[in-house]
Design a protein around this motif. Structure first.
Motif, PDB file in Angstrom:
ATOM      1  N   ASP D  24       0.838  -1.201   0.000  1.00 45.89           N
ATOM      2  CA  ASP D  24       0.000   0.000   0.000  1.00 45.89           C
ATOM      3  C   ASP D  24       0.871   1.248   0.000  1.00 45.89           C
ATOM      4  N   ALA D  25       1.843   1.231   0.870  1.00 49.24           N
ATOM      5  CA  ALA D  25       2.739   2.389   0.939  1.00 49.24           C
ATOM      6  C   ALA D  25       3.421   2.592  -0.411  1.00 49.24           C
ATOM      7  N   ALA D  26       3.891   1.499  -0.964  1.00 47.59           N
ATOM      8  CA  ALA D  26       4.573   1.600  -2.252  1.00 47.59           C
ATOM      9  C   ALA D  26       3.617   2.132  -3.311  1.00 47.59           C
ATOM     10  N   LEU D  27       2.425   1.616  -3.314  1.00 48.33           N
ATOM     11  CA  LEU D  27       1.434   2.068  -4.294  1.00 48.33           C
ATOM     12  C   LEU D  27       1.225   3.573  -4.173  1.00 48.33           C
ATOM     13  N   ARG D  28       0.992   4.014  -2.930  1.00 46.87           N
ATOM     14  CA  ARG D  28       0.746   5.441  -2.718  1.00 46.87           C
ATOM     15  C   ARG D  28       1.921   6.285  -3.215  1.00 46.87           C
ATOM     16  N   LEU D  29       3.107   5.926  -2.775  1.00 44.74           N
ATOM     17  CA  LEU D  29       4.265   6.748  -3.109  1.00 44.74           C
ATOM     18  C   LEU D  29       4.603   6.697  -4.595  1.00 44.74           C
ATOM     19  N   MET D  30       4.619   5.489  -5.132  1.00 42.72           N
ATOM     20  CA  MET D  30       4.983   5.361  -6.539  1.00 42.72           C
ATOM     21  C   MET D  30       3.954   6.043  -7.422  1.00 42.72           C
TER      22      MET D  30
END
Lengths: 212, 212, 212, 212
Positions: D24-30
């Motif tokens: 989720d974090a990766a999705l948000r940031l990327m």
DNA sequence: TATGAATGAGGGTTCATTCAT
DNA sequence: AATGAATGAACCCTCATTCAT
């Protein structure tokens, strides 16, 4: 909790088994890739145990290294003793010991490679091997077979030759490497070339007649 | 553009100085704690330089290790050469070389300790030392002074004794360690105890008469 | 400092030349490895200039990227203009422009590859290309050749097809890729398949008759 | 040992939750700053985890990129499937698929933006989307609805339009962008303007009647 | 006892940018 | 104007060790 003794004995047995799983795993891995290059997690994984379990058996990585080195030393000692102690000539013992040590290391390369690693990456280990060596050398000196005194450096040199022998043997050197290492040690101790050769030859006969 | 030479020479001087700061720092640290145990950041910090500066002078850690080992090897070589090459007897050369090598390592313990580290942690280095050794041993063999053949293992054994000598000397062993190591090497090569002792004695005289 | 004008004019010339060295170098490198993967030091080195010199000509990396993209856009524009502007039919112009653009990108892959990189790694660049495209499309619309309105999205779609064409061509697609891309654009603009094909065929004749 | 299943299930649950925190974090940031511009440490921090924890869940950065792209692809696929596959006309399917894809990307801009990033920075991903596209286009061709052959470039062009559609929609384009993109694709495939418009209109009705 | 998730310091390396010369 | 040495933050990744369960 009630039946203390039986339970704890079985627990002890289990503890021992688990501990052995860890040291075995460590032995395998450290032998392959070297001591420093083996991580605690790898050991635990190889032992099919969880990461954290390791620390129930060893305070830290250094402790298992010590344990494994000790275990290998002991195993090698067990594999050797019989014939060697029957030799009354200290010089023959020194030579036979070295030769056998190298041959065992070659026959069980897992042990051998760990030793090589331990020599360079784990100082404390040296003393373990030196101990037995000193005894044999002392015997020979007592018997007047050697001219060199029994001191730190003569043992260091001895060990150095032993190491070189194991290393060369593991690197593919033929079995005569073991005998040569032994011969070199005798020469270092001050024995004449001819006499050293005679003992070497006698030992090679003994080694051939023993099964392994 | 006009003052090319002075400018670039001063820059070169600065470059050289910084590079030296790095190799010196590396030498000091690696000598103390071992090669692998010394990190690039530690080297940079010891040299009072920023982390990234390191990489302006060395492609990677391996390169500085090589550079430092080479520098030490060269420094030792420079400290040795004169007398040894004047000796015509191969046996004397072998012994003199070993003895001097160990004495220099003892006089410059920073070098000595680095060498010990390099022997075990930086393979390429071993060959550097073995090279000179081989030449001297070969000479002695040619002259019929040694009975042992010139092969891998005899060189390994030689190196092992040299290492043991350096190590013992650094660990506080007296100066006779150097002479003994040399003597042991001669014995390994098949020289008689008496003859080996004679050469050792002659060498000790030479060493005493040369300032260092 | 005294003779302002001549000196500064020569300086300006030199400045310009040095700047060009940098943009050329940047073009070559960014084309090969992509914009982001090209470092400022690499550019300076390729231009045979010192690292810091770069910052006398460009505020930062982004600035040279912009400059290079602009330069390529301009160069492509210069390579194109002549024939295209002589076409009176907006539809023919659109198709001819696209086809030529792709062919030039294929003939100068250094430009082509930079463009591909710029499209994805350097947003601002898109507008440069879109500008010319808009003019031609507008002309066609004015002439009643297209049914689609001239808005953002139709230009986006146009650009997308252009990009796909360049990409496919650089990846080894045959020269018909250029003609097909042009044809697709016409269809997008609402031209009938038959009419689009006719224009494509006419263009292919023109392209064949022009040397490059 | 007895309660194996519940324990490991709870652990699995935790593992799953942490993994999800990371993706989720990766999705948000990327999605916000692009794939390449997002660092592993940022992901860990956004997930309120220690840096090293990341590597308990993903071998390296590439792995989480793949995982996130796959997850988004799958989520989009799940959001789409039902209606599209019920369409028997390949042309309708192509159009409906594209339109829906764009609409979902607009409804979940985090997904949409990640896709845009993935298209340009994560090659492997393109093929995922192209796969479904190819199926629909092939169907339409089989049914004789399209005049264009099914080759690399036609798919490239298709993808390019899809991308342009998503991009325009995310940049604030109205919902008709989706329908227009679909229409353009049909035209590219050789369908007449009138027919393409008919299908577009039919699709817009379908889209309006579906909840989302 | 056993688990395995979590930690966080540390490792090697790159690079845009600054600044004394 | 030009240099190129120096910087230091950031990047990806590993691993010994701790701790809640």
């Amino acid at each position: 909790m009630e039946q203390r003794s039986p339970r704890s004995s079985s627990n002890n047995a289990k503890r021992e088994r688990t501990r052995a799983r860890l040291t075995d795993a460590a032995l395998r891995l450290m032998s392959e890739r070297g001591i420093n290059a083996t991580s605690v997690s790898e050991i635990a994984a190889e032992a099919e145990l969880a990461n954290g379990t390791f620390y129930l058996y060893f305070r830290d990585k250094a402790e298992i290294v010590a344990a494994v080195c000790q275990a290998v030393t002991r195993a090698m000692h067990d594999d050797m003793s019989s014939t060697r102690l029957s030799l009354e000539d200290g010089a023959a013992r020194v030579a036979f010991g070295t030769q056998q040590f190298i041959e065992i290391a070659a026959a069980e390369p897992v042990w051998g490679r760990l030793l090589m690693s331990a020599f360079t990456e784990f100082g404390a280990f040296k003393e373990d091997v030196a101990h037995y060596m000193r005894l044999d050398v002392a015997l020979g000196i007592e018997q007047g077979r050697f001219s060199e005194p029994l001191d730190e450096f003569v043992i260091d040199a001895h060990l150095a030759i032993l190491r070189a022998g194991v290393s060369a043997r593991l690197a593919g050197g033929g079995p005569d490497v073991a005998a040569r290492a032994a011969e070199y040690q005798l020469r270092i101790l001050g024995m004449s070339v001819a006499e050293a050769r005679r003992i070497r030859a006698a030992n090679e006969r003994k080694a051939a007649s023993s099964d392994r």
